[in-house]
Design a protein around this motif. Structure first.
Motif, PDB file in Angstrom:
ATOM      1  N   ALA A   1       0.818  -1.220   0.000  1.00 57.08           N
ATOM      2  CA  ALA A   1       0.000   0.000   0.000  1.00 57.08           C
ATOM      3  C   ALA A   1       0.848   1.265   0.000  1.00 57.08           C
ATOM      4  O   ALA A   1       0.446   2.287  -0.549  1.00 57.08           O
ATOM      5  N   TYR A   2       2.043   1.205   0.595  1.00 54.52           N
ATOM      6  CA  TYR A   2       2.893   2.387   0.626  1.00 54.52           C
ATOM      7  C   TYR A   2       3.285   2.832  -0.784  1.00 54.52           C
ATOM      8  O   TYR A   2       3.372   4.019  -1.066  1.00 54.52           O
ATOM      9  N   GLY A   3       3.512   1.881  -1.663  1.00 53.18           N
ATOM     10  CA  GLY A   3       3.833   2.209  -3.042  1.00 53.18           C
ATOM     11  C   GLY A   3       2.674   2.870  -3.767  1.00 53.18           C
ATOM     12  O   GLY A   3       2.867   3.824  -4.526  1.00 53.18           O
ATOM     13  N   PHE A   4       1.471   2.389  -3.537  1.00 58.29           N
ATOM     14  CA  PHE A   4       0.301   2.981  -4.187  1.00 58.29           C
ATOM     15  C   PHE A   4      -0.052   4.340  -3.587  1.00 58.29           C
ATOM     16  O   PHE A   4      -0.481   5.240  -4.310  1.00 58.29           O
ATOM     17  N   ILE A   5       0.165   4.495  -2.292  1.00 51.82           N
ATOM     18  CA  ILE A   5      -0.043   5.805  -1.671  1.00 51.82           C
ATOM     19  C   ILE A   5       0.951   6.804  -2.248  1.00 51.82           C
ATOM     20  O   ILE A   5       0.600   7.951  -2.549  1.00 51.82           O
ATOM     21  N   PHE A   6       2.197   6.364  -2.432  1.00 54.01           N
ATOM     22  CA  PHE A   6       3.228   7.205  -3.047  1.00 54.01           C
ATOM     23  C   PHE A   6       2.792   7.644  -4.439  1.00 54.01           C
ATOM     24  O   PHE A   6       2.949   8.808  -4.812  1.00 54.01           O
ATOM     25  N   TYR A   7       2.224   6.724  -5.205  1.00 58.30           N
ATOM     26  CA  TYR A   7       1.755   7.050  -6.557  1.00 58.30           C
ATOM     27  C   TYR A   7       0.612   8.061  -6.523  1.00 58.30           C
ATOM     28  O   TYR A   7       0.629   9.049  -7.263  1.00 58.30           O
ATOM     29  N   VAL A   8      -0.379   7.822  -5.692  1.00 60.42           N
ATOM     30  CA  VAL A   8      -1.540   8.710  -5.639  1.00 60.42           C
ATOM     31  C   VAL A   8      -1.119  10.114  -5.205  1.00 60.42           C
ATOM     32  O   VAL A   8      -1.539  11.109  -5.805  1.00 60.42           O
ATOM     33  N   VAL A   9      -0.277  10.203  -4.189  1.00 57.68           N
ATOM     34  CA  VAL A   9       0.190  11.517  -3.729  1.00 57.68           C
ATOM     35  C   VAL A   9       1.024  12.188  -4.820  1.00 57.68           C
ATOM     36  O   VAL A   9       0.844  13.374  -5.116  1.00 57.68           O
ATOM     37  N   GLY A  10       1.928  11.438  -5.440  1.00 61.40           N
ATOM     38  CA  GLY A  10       2.789  12.000  -6.475  1.00 61.40           C
ATOM     39  C   GLY A  10       2.031  12.471  -7.696  1.00 61.40           C
ATOM     40  O   GLY A  10       2.293  13.562  -8.223  1.00 61.40           O
TER      41      GLY A  10
END
Length: 105
Positions: A41-50
């Motif tokens: 989930a940390y990777g997908f959160i990084f994507y959404v924020v970015g």
């Protein structure tokens, strides 16, 4: 309320430029999350924020805070359309760089 007249070739050109920004941003974000060795989930959160920050910068810099001049449906075209279409490129770069970083350590 007045009807706005749009020149279709200009609208399409604007969409192509935005798509190019989304393509580059998703690949760069994928490299970033791979280097940071983010998982799950940390990777997908990084994507959404970015990608949200990228869209916000596009909105403020390229559209000068007035995307209705450049797009027919600005909220949908700037903030929503590119998010899901570029997930595959993001995941590809994320997995590739993650594997390279993990194999070298």
């Amino acid at each position: 309320m007045s009807d706005t007249i749009y020149y279709t070739p200009s609208i399409e050109s604007n969409k192509q430029k935005l798509q190019h920004v989304h393509d580059i941003a998703s690949l760069v974000l994928g490299v970033g999350s791979g280097v940071l060795t983010l998982e799950s989930a940390y990777g997908f959160i990084f994507y959404v924020v970015g990608i949200t920050l990228t869209n916000l910068l596009f909105y403020l810099i390229c559209c000068e805070g007035q995307p209705h001049k450049f797009f027919k449906k600005p909220v949908q075209e700037v903030f929503l359309d590119g998010v899901l279409t570029n997930v595959a490129g993001y995941i590809m770069m994320w997995c590739l760089v993650y594997a390279l970083v993990k194999s070298s350590s």
